[in-house]
Motif scaffolding. Structure first.
Motif, PDB file in Angstrom:
ATOM      1  N   GLN A  45       0.836  -1.208   0.000  1.00 42.25           N
ATOM      2  CA  GLN A  45       0.000   0.000   0.000  1.00 42.25           C
ATOM      3  C   GLN A  45       0.871   1.258   0.000  1.00 42.25           C
ATOM      4  O   GLN A  45       0.433   2.333  -0.380  1.00 42.25           O
ATOM      5  CB  GLN A  45      -0.911   0.034   1.242  1.00 42.25           C
ATOM      6  CG  GLN A  45      -1.901  -1.117   1.324  1.00 42.25           C
ATOM      7  CD  GLN A  45      -2.911  -1.078   0.182  1.00 42.25           C
ATOM      8  OE1 GLN A  45      -3.629  -0.112   0.006  1.00 42.25           O
ATOM      9  NE2 GLN A  45      -2.944  -2.139  -0.616  1.00 42.25           N
ATOM     10  N   THR A  46       2.103   1.092   0.478  1.00 47.12           N
ATOM     11  CA  THR A  46       3.053   2.214   0.565  1.00 47.12           C
ATOM     12  C   THR A  46       4.364   1.775  -0.067  1.00 47.12           C
ATOM     13  O   THR A  46       4.721   0.598   0.004  1.00 47.12           O
ATOM     14  CB  THR A  46       3.293   2.589   2.049  1.00 47.12           C
ATOM     15  OG1 THR A  46       2.046   2.953   2.620  1.00 47.12           O
ATOM     16  CG2 THR A  46       4.261   3.746   2.198  1.00 47.12           C
ATOM     17  N   ILE A  47       5.070   2.720  -0.670  1.00 50.90           N
ATOM     18  CA  ILE A  47       6.391   2.400  -1.224  1.00 50.90           C
ATOM     19  C   ILE A  47       7.445   3.209  -0.500  1.00 50.90           C
ATOM     20  O   ILE A  47       7.298   4.416  -0.281  1.00 50.90           O
ATOM     21  CB  ILE A  47       6.431   2.652  -2.742  1.00 50.90           C
ATOM     22  CG1 ILE A  47       5.669   1.518  -3.431  1.00 50.90           C
ATOM     23  CG2 ILE A  47       7.876   2.709  -3.257  1.00 50.90           C
ATOM     24  CD1 ILE A  47       5.612   1.583  -4.903  1.00 50.90           C
ATOM     25  N   HIS A  48       8.492   2.493  -0.103  1.00 52.93           N
ATOM     26  CA  HIS A  48       9.652   3.106   0.548  1.00 52.93           C
ATOM     27  C   HIS A  48      10.771   3.097  -0.481  1.00 52.93           C
ATOM     28  O   HIS A  48      11.174   2.036  -0.956  1.00 52.93           O
ATOM     29  CB  HIS A  48      10.030   2.269   1.783  1.00 52.93           C
ATOM     30  CG  HIS A  48      11.154   2.850   2.571  1.00 52.93           C
ATOM     31  ND1 HIS A  48      11.011   3.962   3.362  1.00 52.93           N
ATOM     32  CD2 HIS A  48      12.457   2.469   2.690  1.00 52.93           C
ATOM     33  CE1 HIS A  48      12.167   4.246   3.941  1.00 52.93           C
ATOM     34  NE2 HIS A  48      13.062   3.356   3.539  1.00 52.93           N
ATOM     35  N   GLN A  49      11.236   4.281  -0.847  1.00 51.87           N
ATOM     36  CA  GLN A  49      12.238   4.387  -1.913  1.00 51.87           C
ATOM     37  C   GLN A  49      13.512   5.034  -1.375  1.00 51.87           C
ATOM     38  O   GLN A  49      13.453   6.065  -0.690  1.00 51.87           O
ATOM     39  CB  GLN A  49      11.671   5.238  -3.071  1.00 51.87           C
ATOM     40  CG  GLN A  49      12.634   5.382  -4.230  1.00 51.87           C
ATOM     41  CD  GLN A  49      11.999   6.130  -5.406  1.00 51.87           C
ATOM     42  OE1 GLN A  49      10.779   6.237  -5.510  1.00 51.87           O
ATOM     43  NE2 GLN A  49      12.826   6.646  -6.288  1.00 51.87           N
ATOM     44  N   ILE A  50      14.642   4.406  -1.677  1.00 58.68           N
ATOM     45  CA  ILE A  50      15.944   4.973  -1.301  1.00 58.68           C
ATOM     46  C   ILE A  50      16.773   5.130  -2.568  1.00 58.68           C
ATOM     47  O   ILE A  50      16.913   4.182  -3.346  1.00 58.68           O
ATOM     48  CB  ILE A  50      16.699   4.063  -0.308  1.00 58.68           C
ATOM     49  CG1 ILE A  50      15.841   3.772   0.928  1.00 58.68           C
ATOM     50  CG2 ILE A  50      18.032   4.702   0.105  1.00 58.68           C
ATOM     51  CD1 ILE A  50      16.449   2.747   1.870  1.00 58.68           C
ATOM     52  N   VAL A  51      17.291   6.340  -2.777  1.00 53.19           N
ATOM     53  CA  VAL A  51      18.174   6.596  -3.919  1.00 53.19           C
ATOM     54  C   VAL A  51      19.568   6.868  -3.364  1.00 53.19           C
ATOM     55  O   VAL A  51      19.779   7.853  -2.644  1.00 53.19           O
ATOM     56  CB  VAL A  51      17.684   7.810  -4.749  1.00 53.19           C
ATOM     57  CG1 VAL A  51      18.604   8.037  -5.950  1.00 53.19           C
ATOM     58  CG2 VAL A  51      16.244   7.616  -5.205  1.00 53.19           C
ATOM     59  N   ARG A  52      20.508   5.946  -3.663  1.00 53.64           N
ATOM     60  CA  ARG A  52      21.898   6.115  -3.205  1.00 53.64           C
ATOM     61  C   ARG A  52      22.758   6.444  -4.409  1.00 53.64           C
ATOM     62  O   ARG A  52      22.793   5.689  -5.372  1.00 53.64           O
ATOM     63  CB  ARG A  52      22.434   4.801  -2.618  1.00 53.64           C
ATOM     64  CG  ARG A  52      21.799   4.407  -1.328  1.00 53.64           C
ATOM     65  CD  ARG A  52      22.716   3.550  -0.446  1.00 53.64           C
ATOM     66  NE  ARG A  52      22.175   3.559   0.902  1.00 53.64           N
ATOM     67  CZ  ARG A  52      21.347   2.617   1.360  1.00 53.64           C
ATOM     68  NH1 ARG A  52      21.012   1.598   0.602  1.00 53.64           N
ATOM     69  NH2 ARG A  52      20.871   2.708   2.586  1.00 53.64           N
ATOM     70  N   ARG A  53      23.442   7.602  -4.339  1.00 51.31           N
ATOM     71  CA  ARG A  53      24.375   7.948  -5.405  1.00 51.31           C
ATOM     72  C   ARG A  53      25.719   8.220  -4.774  1.00 51.31           C
ATOM     73  O   ARG A  53      25.812   8.941  -3.777  1.00 51.31           O
ATOM     74  CB  ARG A  53      23.881   9.183  -6.179  1.00 51.31           C
ATOM     75  CG  ARG A  53      22.803   8.806  -7.184  1.00 51.31           C
ATOM     76  CD  ARG A  53      22.262   9.991  -7.905  1.00 51.31           C
ATOM     77  NE  ARG A  53      21.414  10.783  -7.015  1.00 51.31           N
ATOM     78  CZ  ARG A  53      20.509  11.640  -7.431  1.00 51.31           C
ATOM     79  NH1 ARG A  53      20.325  11.844  -8.710  1.00 51.31           N
ATOM     80  NH2 ARG A  53      19.777  12.324  -6.587  1.00 51.31           N
TER      81      ARG A  53
END
Length: 273
Positions: A45-53
């Motif tokens: 129902q929810t999205i947890h997004q992590i962007v690592r650069r």
């Protein structure tokens, strides 16, 4: 609307790759290793997004609905970006394609005067799968005749439209690229000048559209100058195999409003001889 959320879920997983920033002329300005993870919470129902650069602070997002400026296709392809081209404001969009364990995303950004400023190509594969990199795109890879199926979806969520397409690309005796496109009933012929990895189409002196050939079979299409009161489109192309190509096109009308998103899946039926 619930379907949009289901289509977004096609992008779940840990995507490993790189963000490569280019000048409009195709010069590499920056190349950064990246990991983007999208995990579903509460039964997706929810999205947890992590962007690592590499060398940058992590970007962490959580959301449970799709923004109005974003649309998804059934296979997970999507675009997010400006809803409106307006005077003295930055403008741009991200266009994302997905095929099996790989994603190819492109961000096209314009400055406050409407000039193309930078392009970022994002090449990704799912963690734990093989990273397959296609060769850089060449004009020769595109010559011949392509037959495709297009699906257009709309930001006002009215019913999608589907139609068949053909694309014919050939060189004339002077080495210019002649492009014939048929979308359903509409037919357009344009001529492009090739210079290394750049193809420049002159609609008229006001309206130059550039195609930049990129690594991994990718291409970026954009106006050099986003003009007010003129329709425009932003496009990413991806040659997935020598005979299979996907293109994603974000269309704006002559009032600068975002009006549609089209995904074309095309197969080469004749190569040039």
């Amino acid at each position: 609307m619930t379907k949009q959320w289901e289509y977004l879920l096609q992008n779940l997983g840990e995507w490993q790759g790189s963000f490569t920033r280019y000048s409009p002329q195709g010069k590499v300005l920056e190349d950064i290793q990246s990991v983007v993870s999208l995990a579903g919470l509460n039964n997706n129902q929810t999205i947890h997004q992590i962007v690592r650069r590499q060398g940058q602070e992590d970007l962490i997002l959580e959301y449970s609905s799709v923004a109005r400026s974003t649309l998804f296709f059934e296979n997970g392809a999507f675009s997010q970006g400006s809803m409106q081209l307006a005077p003295f404001s930055e403008f741009g969009a991200e266009l994302g394609l997905i095929h099996e364990n790989r994603r190819l995303r492109l961000v096209e950004l314009f400055d406050k005067n409407g000039k193309i400023a930078s392009l970022t190509l994002i090449r990704e594969h799912l963690a734990g799968t093989e990273a397959v990199e296609n060769p850089p795109l060449q004009v020769d890879d595109l010559l011949g005749e392509w037959q495709g199926e297009a699906v257009t979806i709309y930001p006002d969520w009215r019913a999608s439209t589907s139609y068949s397409t053909t694309l014919k690309l050939q060189l004339d005796s002077t080495g210019k690229l002649i492009q014939n496109t048929n979308f359903g009933e509409r037919s357009i012929t344009s001529t492009g000048t090739i210079q290394d990895a750049i193809i420049l189409f002159d609609q008229n002196s006001q309206k130059q559209v550039q195609v930049l050939l990129l690594p991994n079979g990718a291409s970026a299409t954009f106006p050099l100058q986003a003009q007010l009161r003129q329709p425009l489109f932003l496009e990413v192309g991806w040659l997935i195999t020598p005979t299979l190509r996907q293109r994603l096109i974000r269309n704006y009308d002559d009032k600068g409003a975002w009006i549609s998103l089209t995904l074309i899946t095309e197969n080469r039926i004749h190569s040039h001889s």
